[in-house]
Scaffold this motif. Structure first.
Motif, PDB file in Angstrom:
ATOM      1  N   VAL A  25      36.416   0.015 -14.069  1.00 50.27           N
ATOM      2  CA  VAL A  25      36.513   1.249 -14.853  1.00 50.27           C
ATOM      3  C   VAL A  25      37.194   2.348 -14.030  1.00 50.27           C
ATOM      4  O   VAL A  25      38.022   3.100 -14.550  1.00 50.27           O
ATOM      5  CB  VAL A  25      35.118   1.704 -15.329  1.00 50.27           C
ATOM      6  CG1 VAL A  25      35.159   3.130 -15.876  1.00 50.27           C
ATOM      7  CG2 VAL A  25      34.586   0.757 -16.391  1.00 50.27           C
ATOM      8  N   ALA A  26      36.892   2.394 -12.756  1.00 48.08           N
ATOM      9  CA  ALA A  26      37.534   3.383 -11.885  1.00 48.08           C
ATOM     10  C   ALA A  26      39.043   3.180 -11.866  1.00 48.08           C
ATOM     11  O   ALA A  26      39.820   4.135 -11.955  1.00 48.08           O
ATOM     12  CB  ALA A  26      36.961   3.283 -10.474  1.00 48.08           C
ATOM     13  N   GLU A  27      39.448   1.918 -11.779  1.00 50.71           N
ATOM     14  CA  GLU A  27      40.883   1.638 -11.737  1.00 50.71           C
ATOM     15  C   GLU A  27      41.567   1.933 -13.063  1.00 50.71           C
ATOM     16  O   GLU A  27      42.696   2.415 -13.096  1.00 50.71           O
ATOM     17  CB  GLU A  27      41.118   0.179 -11.356  1.00 50.71           C
ATOM     18  CG  GLU A  27      41.132  -0.014  -9.867  1.00 50.71           C
ATOM     19  CD  GLU A  27      41.897  -1.249  -9.488  1.00 50.71           C
ATOM     20  OE1 GLU A  27      42.844  -1.127  -8.709  1.00 50.71           O
ATOM     21  OE2 GLU A  27      41.527  -2.335  -9.980  1.00 50.71           O
TER      22      GLU A  27
ATOM     23  N   THR B 167      40.660   4.178 -15.075  1.00 53.25           N
ATOM     24  CA  THR B 167      40.745   5.638 -15.151  1.00 53.25           C
ATOM     25  C   THR B 167      41.974   6.133 -14.389  1.00 53.25           C
ATOM     26  O   THR B 167      42.718   6.982 -14.872  1.00 53.25           O
ATOM     27  CB  THR B 167      39.475   6.271 -14.562  1.00 53.25           C
ATOM     28  OG1 THR B 167      38.343   5.707 -15.230  1.00 53.25           O
ATOM     29  CG2 THR B 167      39.479   7.778 -14.744  1.00 53.25           C
ATOM     30  N   GLU B 168      42.160   5.556 -13.215  1.00 53.23           N
ATOM     31  CA  GLU B 168      43.313   5.970 -12.415  1.00 53.23           C
ATOM     32  C   GLU B 168      44.621   5.589 -13.104  1.00 53.23           C
ATOM     33  O   GLU B 168      45.573   6.368 -13.136  1.00 53.23           O
ATOM     34  CB  GLU B 168      43.231   5.313 -11.042  1.00 53.23           C
ATOM     35  CG  GLU B 168      43.882   6.164  -9.967  1.00 53.23           C
ATOM     36  CD  GLU B 168      44.502   5.300  -8.902  1.00 53.23           C
ATOM     37  OE1 GLU B 168      43.738   4.544  -8.260  1.00 53.23           O
ATOM     38  OE2 GLU B 168      45.734   5.369  -8.738  1.00 53.23           O
TER      39      GLU B 168
ATOM     40  N   ALA C 194      45.090   5.331 -16.213  1.00 51.70           N
ATOM     41  CA  ALA C 194      45.274   6.240 -17.342  1.00 51.70           C
ATOM     42  C   ALA C 194      45.916   7.544 -16.868  1.00 51.70           C
ATOM     43  O   ALA C 194      46.819   8.078 -17.526  1.00 51.70           O
ATOM     44  CB  ALA C 194      43.934   6.524 -18.013  1.00 51.70           C
ATOM     45  N   THR C 195      45.484   8.031 -15.729  1.00 51.75           N
ATOM     46  CA  THR C 195      46.055   9.259 -15.176  1.00 51.75           C
ATOM     47  C   THR C 195      47.540   9.087 -14.885  1.00 51.75           C
ATOM     48  O   THR C 195      48.366   9.939 -15.223  1.00 51.75           O
ATOM     49  CB  THR C 195      45.335   9.641 -13.866  1.00 51.75           C
ATOM     50  OG1 THR C 195      43.930   9.633 -14.107  1.00 51.75           O
ATOM     51  CG2 THR C 195      45.765  11.018 -13.393  1.00 51.75           C
TER      52      THR C 195
ATOM     53  N   CYS D 168      44.041   1.927 -21.971  1.00 53.84           N
ATOM     54  CA  CYS D 168      43.101   2.214 -20.876  1.00 53.84           C
ATOM     55  C   CYS D 168      41.907   2.995 -21.394  1.00 53.84           C
ATOM     56  O   CYS D 168      40.751   2.675 -21.102  1.00 53.84           O
ATOM     57  CB  CYS D 168      43.784   3.017 -19.769  1.00 53.84           C
ATOM     58  SG  CYS D 168      44.918   2.061 -18.751  1.00 53.84           S
ATOM     59  N   THR D 169      42.194   4.022 -22.166  1.00 54.79           N
ATOM     60  CA  THR D 169      41.135   4.880 -22.704  1.00 54.79           C
ATOM     61  C   THR D 169      40.157   4.057 -23.533  1.00 54.79           C
ATOM     62  O   THR D 169      38.944   4.128 -23.358  1.00 54.79           O
ATOM     63  CB  THR D 169      41.762   5.976 -23.589  1.00 54.79           C
ATOM     64  OG1 THR D 169      42.820   6.602 -22.862  1.00 54.79           O
ATOM     65  CG2 THR D 169      40.725   7.009 -23.977  1.00 54.79           C
TER      66      THR D 169
ATOM     67  N   ILE E 250      38.144   1.549 -21.324  1.00 55.53           N
ATOM     68  CA  ILE E 250      37.098   2.248 -20.571  1.00 55.53           C
ATOM     69  C   ILE E 250      35.900   2.519 -21.469  1.00 55.53           C
ATOM     70  O   ILE E 250      34.757   2.236 -21.110  1.00 55.53           O
ATOM     71  CB  ILE E 250      37.633   3.583 -20.003  1.00 55.53           C
ATOM     72  CG1 ILE E 250      38.665   3.312 -18.906  1.00 55.53           C
ATOM     73  CG2 ILE E 250      36.497   4.441 -19.462  1.00 55.53           C
ATOM     74  CD1 ILE E 250      39.487   4.530 -18.518  1.00 55.53           C
TER      75      ILE E 250
ATOM     76  N   GLU F  15      32.225   0.973 -20.807  1.00 58.87           N
ATOM     77  CA  GLU F  15      31.139   1.916 -20.503  1.00 58.87           C
ATOM     78  C   GLU F  15      30.000   1.756 -21.494  1.00 58.87           C
ATOM     79  O   GLU F  15      28.831   1.743 -21.118  1.00 58.87           O
ATOM     80  CB  GLU F  15      31.666   3.360 -20.539  1.00 58.87           C
ATOM     81  CG  GLU F  15      32.514   3.745 -19.341  1.00 58.87           C
ATOM     82  CD  GLU F  15      31.699   3.815 -18.054  1.00 58.87           C
ATOM     83  OE1 GLU F  15      30.464   3.717 -18.110  1.00 58.87           O
ATOM     84  OE2 GLU F  15      32.330   3.957 -16.985  1.00 58.87           O
TER      85      GLU F  15
END
Lengths: 189, 189
Positions: A112-114, A116-117, A119-120, A172-173, A176, A180
């Motif tokens: 999930v962290a990846e 998120t990144e 997605a950024t 990605c969104t 995630i 979650e």
DNA sequence: CCGCTCATGTAACAGGTTACATGATTTA
DNA sequence: TAAATCATGTAACCTGTTACATGAGCGG
């Protein structure tokens, strides 16, 4: 051997130094090709040896000297031949998708962290490509530009890049959110 | 060295022979990885030697014998470690986009033909992925399935593949229209 | 004064592609 | 009867990545 053609295509808009080419490929030329500086310097050397590009030394004072390259007639002919020949199907190779494929069997925290990144990054790229498109078309509408502009190649490939990054962001969104929610449901169980 | 992880991820759903793995990768495992049979047979051999997968011989009569592989505990641990480590950014490398980038400088006949073929392939793949998604979720809605299904990894990656091919199709169609219109405008000149 | 940008490479190694090799069975 | 599918590999080659190497100016 398509890197060379990507380089030739990138040089069509004018003279660039090896460094500038490297920068363009580091971002990903409108996200359709990526290569590292070392590869590009090597390729430019080879292309010059074969007469497909020509370079000229530019002496600078406050900066190291550089060599600006442009495509020669032989280079254009090579590109022409490349375009006429069959292309290989495109392929995507993405570590993140491999990880998501395995998501049911592994811990999802890092995943999930990846995501998120990623997605950024995708967000940043959509902005970047949006800007580039606006710059390319100037004050014309897209329709106008694509009908009468005299350099539409980069615009068209950039459109593809933009769509890709937008989809990337959406996916990605969504992914995630799904991961979650499932984790929370499991921890309630 | 990510091919091995893609193979491990592909084997999570059950036993597959080298041939079946090869077929999955030839289509592109939900379009996120592509590899050739030779590479896969070699990788499976290596994975078995390292104990990350285990194979068992299946004797067949009307077909050559085959070996079915499954992921071992060590393999799962390897996948876990892979997921925890940082992924490289995804990259797209596409000959067709290189050609479109150069479209203003080369003959577009062959290019339009290739874009048309690519559009056909993209269309076929959207249908294929659509079917696969329906098969995976069964009679549940997508929401339902993603919340409570027990194997959602392949579904999520397939969603990404579907979006990719849809965008591909749209972009090809658009690009063909633009290039064709410009050619007609030029021939009228 | 530390880190970024400009500017260009070499060398060793890992990874991926192409060509070659075989052979039985089923489907059109 | 020709082509596609099932089934598995080896060897040579090309491509791409990682690590190493250098060095000056500019901005905070």
């Amino acid at each position: 051997m398509a890197l060379r053609h990507a380089v030739l295509a990138a040089l069509l808009d004018g003279e660039l130094s090896g460094y500038q080419v490297a920068k363009a490929f580091d971002i990903g030329v409108a996200n359709f090709w990526y290569a590292q500086p070392q590869q590009l310097y090597a390729e430019l050397t080879r292309l010059e040896k074969e007469g497909l590009v020509a370079g000229r030394e530019v002496v600078q004072e406050s900066r190291p000297n550089k060599r600006l390259f442009h495509v020669t007639d032989a280079g254009l002919a090579e590109l022409e031949a490349f375009t006429a020949a069959a292309a290989k199907p495109a392929f995507v190779r993405d570590d993140l998708l491999v990880k998501v494929q395995a998501a049911d069997h592994v811990d999802t925290h890092a995943l999930v962290a990846e995501l998120t990144e990623r997605a950024t990054v995708a967000q940043a790229k959509t902005a970047l490509f949006g800007d580039l498109l606006r710059r390319l078309r100037g004050d014309r509408t897209e329709e106008e530009f694509l009908r009468h502009g005299d350099r539409i190649g980069p615009y068209l490939t950039c459109l593809r890049g933009l769509a890709f990054e937008r989809e990337n962001l959406d996916w990605c969104t969504r992914t995630i959110a799904v991961l979650e929610e499932r984790r929370q449901a499991r921890s309630r169980h």
